[in-house]
Design an enzyme around this catalytic site. Structure first.
Site, PDB file in Angstrom:
ATOM      1  N   ARG A  11       1.161  -1.356   0.208  1.00 23.24           N
ATOM      2  CA  ARG A  11      -0.348   0.048  -0.182  1.00 23.24           C
ATOM      3  C   ARG A  11       0.851   1.237   0.138  1.00 23.24           C
ATOM      4  NH1 ARG A  11      -4.371  -2.664   0.631  1.00 23.24           N
ATOM      5  NH2 ARG A  11      -4.440  -4.134   1.504  1.00 23.24           N
ATOM      6  N   HIS A  71       8.152  -6.570  -7.309  1.00 21.13           N
ATOM      7  CA  HIS A  71       6.821  -5.985  -7.430  1.00 21.13           C
ATOM      8  C   HIS A  71       6.522  -4.539  -6.982  1.00 21.13           C
ATOM      9  CE1 HIS A  71       2.896  -5.528  -8.547  1.00 21.13           C
ATOM     10  NE2 HIS A  71       2.843  -6.602  -9.141  1.00 21.13           N
ATOM     11  N   TYR A 119       1.199  -1.166  -5.278  1.00 24.23           N
ATOM     12  CA  TYR A 119      -0.304  -1.251  -6.345  1.00 24.23           C
ATOM     13  C   TYR A 119      -1.357  -0.464  -6.105  1.00 24.23           C
ATOM     14  CZ  TYR A 119      -1.678  -4.518  -2.751  1.00 24.23           C
ATOM     15  OH  TYR A 119      -2.270  -5.041  -1.425  1.00 24.23           O
ATOM     16  N   HIS A 127       2.377  -1.966 -12.175  1.00 22.87           N
ATOM     17  CA  HIS A 127       1.271  -1.603 -12.906  1.00 22.87           C
ATOM     18  C   HIS A 127       1.106  -0.661 -13.563  1.00 22.87           C
ATOM     19  CE1 HIS A 127      -0.895  -4.586  -9.918  1.00 22.87           C
ATOM     20  NE2 HIS A 127      -0.048  -5.282 -10.843  1.00 22.87           N
ATOM     21  N   GLU A 144       3.048  -4.504 -16.112  1.00 26.69           N
ATOM     22  CA  GLU A 144       2.263  -5.604 -16.221  1.00 26.69           C
ATOM     23  C   GLU A 144       1.234  -5.690 -17.431  1.00 26.69           C
ATOM     24  OE1 GLU A 144       1.776  -7.636 -12.063  1.00 26.69           O
ATOM     25  OE2 GLU A 144       0.688  -8.849 -12.991  1.00 26.69           O
ATOM     26  N   ASP A 191       0.849 -12.043 -17.162  1.00 26.39           N
ATOM     27  CA  ASP A 191       0.087 -12.161 -16.331  1.00 26.39           C
ATOM     28  C   ASP A 191      -1.461 -13.087 -16.711  1.00 26.39           C
ATOM     29  OD1 ASP A 191      -1.997 -12.744 -14.049  1.00 26.39           O
ATOM     30  OD2 ASP A 191      -0.917 -10.989 -12.659  1.00 26.39           O
ATOM     31  N   HIS A 211      -4.924 -11.713 -15.669  1.00 26.49           N
ATOM     32  CA  HIS A 211      -5.412 -10.568 -15.773  1.00 26.49           C
ATOM     33  C   HIS A 211      -5.500 -11.120 -17.540  1.00 26.49           C
ATOM     34  CE1 HIS A 211      -2.490  -8.415 -12.831  1.00 26.49           C
ATOM     35  NE2 HIS A 211      -3.528  -9.243 -12.099  1.00 26.49           N
ATOM     36  N   HIS A 246       3.308 -14.199 -14.738  1.00 27.91           N
ATOM     37  CA  HIS A 246       2.406 -13.983 -13.532  1.00 27.91           C
ATOM     38  C   HIS A 246       1.647 -15.000 -13.532  1.00 27.91           C
ATOM     39  CE1 HIS A 246       3.271  -9.811 -11.695  1.00 27.91           C
ATOM     40  NE2 HIS A 246       4.138 -10.636 -11.521  1.00 27.91           N
ATOM     41  N   ASP A 294     -10.049  -9.793 -12.412  1.00 28.12           N
ATOM     42  CA  ASP A 294      -8.871  -9.597 -11.831  1.00 28.12           C
ATOM     43  C   ASP A 294      -9.246  -9.374 -10.789  1.00 28.12           C
ATOM     44  OD1 ASP A 294      -5.929  -9.124 -10.859  1.00 28.12           O
ATOM     45  OD2 ASP A 294      -6.166  -7.001 -11.017  1.00 28.12           O
ATOM     46  N   HIS A 313      -7.625 -12.983  -8.334  1.00 28.54           N
ATOM     47  CA  HIS A 313      -7.092 -14.659  -8.767  1.00 28.54           C
ATOM     48  C   HIS A 313      -7.401 -15.772  -8.047  1.00 28.54           C
ATOM     49  CE1 HIS A 313      -3.078 -11.465  -9.437  1.00 28.54           C
ATOM     50  NE2 HIS A 313      -4.089 -11.227 -10.005  1.00 28.54           N
ATOM     51  N   GLU A 328       0.768 -16.439  -8.268  1.00 27.37           N
ATOM     52  CA  GLU A 328       0.654 -15.399  -7.172  1.00 27.37           C
ATOM     53  C   GLU A 328      -1.000 -15.980  -6.592  1.00 27.37           C
ATOM     54  OE1 GLU A 328       0.490 -11.736 -10.080  1.00 27.37           O
ATOM     55  OE2 GLU A 328       2.310 -10.691  -9.136  1.00 27.37           O
TER      56      GLU A 328
HETATM   57 ZN    ZN Z   1      -4.038  -9.610 -10.628  1.00 31.25          ZN
HETATM   58 FE    FE Z   2       0.391 -10.047 -11.714  1.00 33.14          FE
HETATM   59 FE    FE Z   3       0.643  -7.388 -10.353  1.00 26.63          FE
END
Ligand code: ZN
Ligand code: FE
Ligand code: FE
Length: 280
Positions: free
Chosen positions: A37, A67, A70, A107, A142, A176, A179, A211, A224, A226, A256
């Site tokens: 975050r 990564h 996000y 992202h 990504e 991904d 995604h 991913h 989105d 997973h 993930e």
């Molecule tokens: Zn995702």
């Molecule tokens: Fe991903």
């Molecule tokens: Fe990601």
């Protein structure tokens, strides 16, 4: 060699991640550079880094994928949010240089009403101000599900960003699977066709990481969420094709999925059991 791993917690440092990877049968791994975050990153501990590098060399661990948080948005409308993204990314890349030659995934961003064209411009501006000619870290865009005004759901958007970046040699793409399927690329029914399209628009040479996620939602849902491998709309057969595909099999794969370490160990073992040995 099949390169498979998952997302690991970075809270105990690099050596701890290396040891966790080995325990679950992984030889690559992904981690957040800081709290997902946002917020401050822990200082890099050079002793931890050198202990990790020795361990990794000994145990055949490679292809670290950092990564970005996000919460970053490289194409936010508010200048101070873009500035925060720039500072965070530049700091993350500097920190990754302690582990030369690895990758940093982010992202691309959400244009939130400014339009895709403006979004692409702002993302490219951000990259142009954080990439440096001497960095050894490859920055990965990504592929996204195209939720809301998210960019990167279409291969054309990735192409447009890459085209507007000066040091584009520092850029790659992370595919991904959840995604892409949610975005409307049918990797379940037509993996060859999707990769052909990726090659035509972005170029397979840009593809540096995958991913591996099943999806809780149907094809083209732009959602989105997973799912564990084999429990979602993509299905285990799809992943068997993905990890064995001639255009993909040499890339590093990162899970993930919604799992703790024992679940990841099971998925890694499952995927390993589905890899066909080829003699090329
Ligand atoms: Zn995702
Ligand atoms: Fe991903
Ligand atoms: Fe990601």
């Amino acid at each position: 060699m099949f390169k498979i791993g998952c997302h690991l917690s970075s809270s105990d440092g690099y050596l701890a991640m290396g040891r966790a990877a080995e325990r679950i049968g992984a030889n690559v791994f992904q981690f957040f550079t800081r709290n997902p975050r946002g917020g401050a990153a822990k200082a890099v501990d050079p002793d931890d880094v050198s202990a990790f590098l020795d361990f990794a060399a000994e145990r055949g661990i490679c292809c670290l994928l950092a990564h970005a948080p996000y919460t970053l948005n490289a194409c936010a409308e508010k200048p101070h949010l873009r500035e925060f993204t720039r500072e965070t990314m530049a700091d993350d890349i500097r920190r990754m240089e302690y582990l030369p030659g690895n990758m940093y995934n982010f992202h691309p961003g959400s244009h939130v009403g400014q339009g895709a064209k403006r979004g692409v411009e702002l993302i490219a501006d951000t990259l142009n101000s954080v990439l440096t000619p001497d960095q050894t870290t490859t920055v990965l865009l990504e592929t996204m599900a195209g939720k809301g005004s998210e960019l990167g759901g279409r291969f054309e958007e990735l192409r447009a960003i890459i085209d507007a970046v000066e040091l584009d040699g520092k850029l790659g793409v992370c595919l991904d699977t959840c995604h892409a399927y949610d975005a409307g690329y049918d990797i379940r029914g037509d993996l060859d066709g999707v990769l052909e399209e990726f090659d035509k628009i972005v170029g397979l040479g840009r593809l540096r990481a995958v991913h591996l996620n099943d999806s809780k939602n149907p094809f083209g849902s732009h959602k989105d969420r997973h799912e564990k491998i084999g429990d979602g709309s993509l299905g285990l057969e799809t992943f068997e094709r993905v990890v064995n595909h001639p255009h993909l099999r040499d890339l590093p794969f990162y899970l993930e999925t919604p799992n703790e370490l024992p679940g990841y160990a099971d998925e890694i073992a499952l995927l390993r059991s589905r890899v066909r040995v080829c003699d090329e």
